[in-house]
Design an enzyme around this catalytic site. Structure first.
Site, PDB file in Angstrom:
ATOM      1  N   LYS A 181       0.962  -1.243  -0.162  1.00  0.00           N
ATOM      2  CA  LYS A 181      -0.459   0.283   0.118  1.00  0.00           C
ATOM      3  C   LYS A 181       0.898   0.922   0.084  1.00  0.00           C
ATOM      4  CE  LYS A 181      -4.614  -1.912   1.481  1.00  0.00           C
ATOM      5  NZ  LYS A 181      -4.967  -1.943   2.748  1.00  0.00           N
ATOM      6  N   ARG A 187      -3.382 -10.198   4.663  1.00  0.00           N
ATOM      7  CA  ARG A 187      -4.086 -10.010   3.355  1.00  0.00           C
ATOM      8  C   ARG A 187      -2.359 -10.002   2.551  1.00  0.00           C
ATOM      9  NH1 ARG A 187      -5.999  -7.061  -0.209  1.00  0.00           N
ATOM     10  NH2 ARG A 187      -7.787  -7.526  -1.731  1.00  0.00           N
TER      11      ARG A 187
HETATM   12  N1  HH2 Z   1      -7.291  -4.009   0.712  1.00  0.00           N
HETATM   13  C1  HH2 Z   1      -7.190  -3.615  -0.283  1.00  0.00           C
HETATM   14  C2  HH2 Z   1      -8.836  -4.539  -1.176  1.00  0.00           C
HETATM   15  N2  HH2 Z   1      -9.067  -5.515  -0.199  1.00  0.00           N
HETATM   16  N3  HH2 Z   1     -10.244  -5.721   2.097  1.00  0.00           N
HETATM   17  C3  HH2 Z   1      -9.750  -6.030   3.144  1.00  0.00           C
HETATM   18  N4  HH2 Z   1     -10.070  -6.256   3.946  1.00  0.00           N
HETATM   19  N5  HH2 Z   1      -8.692  -5.210   3.634  1.00  0.00           N
HETATM   20  C4  HH2 Z   1      -7.780  -4.950   2.647  1.00  0.00           C
HETATM   21  O1  HH2 Z   1      -6.861  -3.393   3.302  1.00  0.00           O
HETATM   22  C5  HH2 Z   1      -8.050  -4.818   1.698  1.00  0.00           C
HETATM   23  C6  HH2 Z   1      -9.229  -5.168   0.961  1.00  0.00           C
HETATM   24  C7  HH2 Z   1      -6.864  -3.186  -1.121  1.00  0.00           C
HETATM   25  O2  HH2 Z   1      -5.807  -3.543  -1.790  1.00  0.00           O
HETATM   26  P1  HH2 Z   1      -5.260  -4.456  -3.623  1.00  0.00           P
HETATM   27  O3  HH2 Z   1      -6.385  -5.768  -3.491  1.00  0.00           O
HETATM   28  O4  HH2 Z   1      -4.053  -5.097  -3.769  1.00  0.00           O
HETATM   29  O5  HH2 Z   1      -5.622  -3.108  -4.771  1.00  0.00           O
HETATM   30  P2  HH2 Z   1      -7.015  -3.104  -5.665  1.00  0.00           P
HETATM   31  O6  HH2 Z   1      -8.350  -2.392  -4.242  1.00  0.00           O
HETATM   32  O7  HH2 Z   1      -6.543  -1.861  -6.480  1.00  0.00           O
HETATM   33  O8  HH2 Z   1      -7.530  -4.045  -6.532  1.00  0.00           O
END
Ligand code: HH2
Length: 288
Positions: free
Chosen positions: A235, A269
């Site tokens: 992040k 995660r």
């Molecule tokens: N962060 C992201 C997405 N989903 N779910 C939970 N429970 N906690 C988190 O911190 C979280 C999440 C964002 O990260 P990422 O999936 O890598 O990116 P994007 O939202 O751009 O797909």
């Protein structure tokens, strides 16, 4: 037997037919089926949509590397991301969900849409990861009508504008109050505690200062002993602290996952499963 001990002490997450024991920090591997996720967008996409062979290979690699759950998402919720239609999200997620359900693991679906959650639950997904934290009544009902687990995450605002000017009087108290309130709503809807885990939502309507405060105070965010899930992987916070571009944030992400685990995170995660698993083994050895 640590697994039995965890089960008898109630430290488990019930996800449909599967039970995740929490005697050690568990790893949730991230599989984004989006064109625009901030760190791994477009990885699994070809001209003909999601490349199922590629997803399967990556999922199997994550499981070999030590993932305990897989989180599949068809919508990017990064700051400023454009919303995706229901049809598009279903088309990305459901075929992959069916494929992942053939593997010996717990499959989580990252969605804010009750319709997508309902379809995923009907297909047999084990956990709904709702970054809107069950604020949508229809989502609450969808989860309550199943036996799946749920991750209730805190977010201030919406992805479109959440990083414009996040503001809190007391970020730890306010996030905790939200999580408490939503646990209350989940219970009222008939979702038992054993199916709930909570997430402060790092980067979701939070400045660097807010994120750091939440990580320092992670233990204070626990509500009634419920498991905590933490997502810090790659992040912006890691970039802000290190100057590393998104593709270079693995070491900082592993450090952050380790610090979260030490402060009580039950599930981390992550995108980099093997590296995180190695780090957590060191923590386990020092702990016991
Ligand atoms: N962060 C992201 C997405 N989903 N779910 C939970 N429970 N906690 C988190 O911190 C979280 C999440 C964002 O990260 P990422 O999936 O890598 O990116 P994007 O939202 O751009 O797909």
């Amino acid at each position: 037997d640590p697994a039995l001990r965890a089960a008898s002490s109630g430290a488990v997450l019930q996800t449909g037919a599967r039970t995740l024991t929490l005697e050690r920090t568990r790893i949730m591997g991230v599989l984004n089926l989006t064109p625009d996720s901030f760190s791994d967008g477009g990885r699994f996409l070809s001209d003909r949509g999601v490349d199922l062979q590629l997803v399967r290979a990556e999922a199997e690699a994550m499981l070999r590397a030590g993932a305990d759950l897989l989180d599949v998402g068809g919508e990017s919720t990064r700051p400023g991301a454009a919303p995706v239609s229901e049809a598009e999200e279903l088309e990305r997620v459901i075929p992959v969900l069916n494929l992942l359900l053939e593997l010996d693991t717990i499959v989580s679906v990252d969605t804010r849409k009750p319709s997508v959650a309902r379809a995923a639950l009907a297909a047999g997904c084990h956990l709904i990861n709702d970054v809107s934290g069950l604020t949508d009544e229809a989502m609450l009902e969808a989860v309550a009508g199943s036996s799946a687990g749920v991750c209730i995450m805190h977010m201030q605002g919406q992805p479109e504008d959440m990083q414009v000017d996040p503001s809190y009087t007391d970020v730890v108290a306010e996030v905790r109050e939200f999580l408490e309130r939503q646990v209350g709503r989940a219970r009222s809807a008939g979702i038992p505690d054993a199916r709930i885990c909570l997430d402060p939502g790092f980067g979701f309507g939070k400045t660097l200062t807010h994120n750091l405060e939440l990580l320092r105070s992670l233990a204070e965010l626990r509500v009634d002993g419920l498991p905590l899930l933490v997502g810090l992987s790659r992040k912006r916070m890691i970039g802000a602290l290190t100057g590393a571009e998104v593709g270079e944030r693995m070491p900082g992400s592993v450090a952050a996952a380790l610090l979260a685990a030490e402060r009580g995170a039950n599930i981390v995660r992550v995108h980099d499963v093997a590296e995180t698993a190695q780090a957590l083994k060191i923590l386990e050895a020092v702990r016991t």
